[in-house]
Structures are given as structure tokens and as C-alpha cells.
Design a protein around this motif. Sequence first.
Motif, mmCIF file in Angstrom:
data_model
loop_
_atom_site.group_PDB
_atom_site.id
_atom_site.type_symbol
_atom_site.label_atom_id
_atom_site.label_comp_id
_atom_site.label_asym_id
_atom_site.label_seq_id
_atom_site.Cartn_x
_atom_site.Cartn_y
_atom_site.Cartn_z
ATOM 1 N N UNK A 22 58.919 -48.384 -66.073
ATOM 2 C CA UNK A 22 57.852 -49.260 -66.566
ATOM 3 C C UNK A 22 58.230 -50.713 -66.330
ATOM 4 N N UNK A 23 57.275 -51.493 -65.842
ATOM 5 C CA UNK A 23 57.486 -52.915 -65.581
ATOM 6 C C UNK A 23 56.534 -53.743 -66.435
ATOM 7 N N UNK A 24 57.054 -54.815 -66.985
ATOM 8 C CA UNK A 24 56.240 -55.789 -67.721
ATOM 9 C C UNK A 24 56.625 -57.181 -67.232
ATOM 10 N N UNK A 25 55.608 -57.939 -66.836
ATOM 11 C CA UNK A 25 55.850 -59.316 -66.382
ATOM 12 C C UNK A 25 56.331 -60.185 -67.547
ATOM 13 N N UNK A 26 55.808 -59.893 -68.750
ATOM 14 C CA UNK A 26 56.258 -60.617 -69.948
ATOM 15 C C UNK A 26 56.321 -59.636 -71.113
ATOM 16 N N UNK A 28 55.066 -60.269 -74.097
ATOM 17 C CA UNK A 28 54.062 -60.649 -75.100
ATOM 18 C C UNK A 28 53.465 -59.436 -75.803
ATOM 19 N N UNK A 29 53.317 -58.347 -75.075
ATOM 20 C CA UNK A 29 52.730 -57.133 -75.649
ATOM 21 C C UNK A 29 53.759 -56.012 -75.746
ATOM 22 N N UNK A 30 55.024 -56.381 -75.815
ATOM 23 C CA UNK A 30 56.092 -55.393 -75.898
ATOM 24 C C UNK A 30 56.762 -55.181 -74.556
ATOM 25 N N UNK A 35 55.825 -49.271 -74.014
ATOM 26 C CA UNK A 35 54.559 -48.723 -73.512
ATOM 27 C C UNK A 35 54.628 -47.217 -73.252
ATOM 28 N N UNK A 36 55.793 -46.614 -73.438
ATOM 29 C CA UNK A 36 55.910 -45.159 -73.267
ATOM 30 C C UNK A 36 55.584 -44.530 -74.626
ATOM 31 N N UNK A 69 63.130 -49.605 -68.146
ATOM 32 C CA UNK A 69 62.226 -50.698 -68.487
ATOM 33 C C UNK A 69 62.667 -51.937 -67.704
ATOM 34 N N UNK A 70 61.731 -52.514 -66.960
ATOM 35 C CA UNK A 70 62.020 -53.698 -66.159
ATOM 36 C C UNK A 70 61.142 -54.826 -66.676
ATOM 37 N N UNK A 71 61.760 -55.972 -66.914
ATOM 38 C CA UNK A 71 60.998 -57.095 -67.436
ATOM 39 C C UNK A 71 61.572 -58.424 -67.001
ATOM 40 N N UNK A 72 60.873 -59.476 -67.377
ATOM 41 C CA UNK A 72 61.255 -60.834 -67.042
ATOM 42 C C UNK A 72 61.723 -61.519 -68.316
#
Length: 89
Positions: A22-26, A28-30, A35-36, A69-72
Motif C-alpha cells: 500500500x502506498x500513501x503520498x501523505x 493525512x488519512x492514515x 488502509x488494510x 506500507x510505503x509513504x512520504x
Amino acid sequence: MRFGEIDLVMLDGETLVFTEVRFRESNRHGTGADSVTWAKQRRISSAARLYLQRNPGESLRPCRFDVVSIGNDGGQTRFNWIRNAFDAG
């Protein structure tokens, strides 16, 4: 009937690992891991059961479910590999 998809199926020693990426750019929403949801876990578990039915030689291996989990984080890409993130439901 469509169960969903499994992003990665890998071996860790003798253990068959079903991995959700799962990737999230930010955040802000977790995070991506957040998200899983339980419903997503059920779909992944169902897809894993179908995989094992179609690949009976693999069905004797121990299995686990991981999430990557991949994020910035402040301009830096961060990876969080959660082993045994959930159990098959």
C-alpha cells in the motif's frame, strides 16, 4: 466469483508469504497499513485460499500475511514491512 488480488506471493524460507503493498503520498488519512481494513483482509485471505487450491503443492507450507506500507515522510520515502500483519479470517 472474484476474491481480489494478492500483490506479492513470496517465500521466506519455507513460509509462503502473501503480501499486500500500500502506498500513501501523505499520512493525512492514515498510513498505507491503516488502509488494510478488515474487509480488505478478508478479500486477501479468500484470494490466498484460492491460490492454495489451485497450487496444491504449496498448501503444506506454513503461510503468513504481510503488509508493506510505503509513504512520504518529510520528503523521504519510508517503507514499513509488517510481518504477520493479520491472520486469515
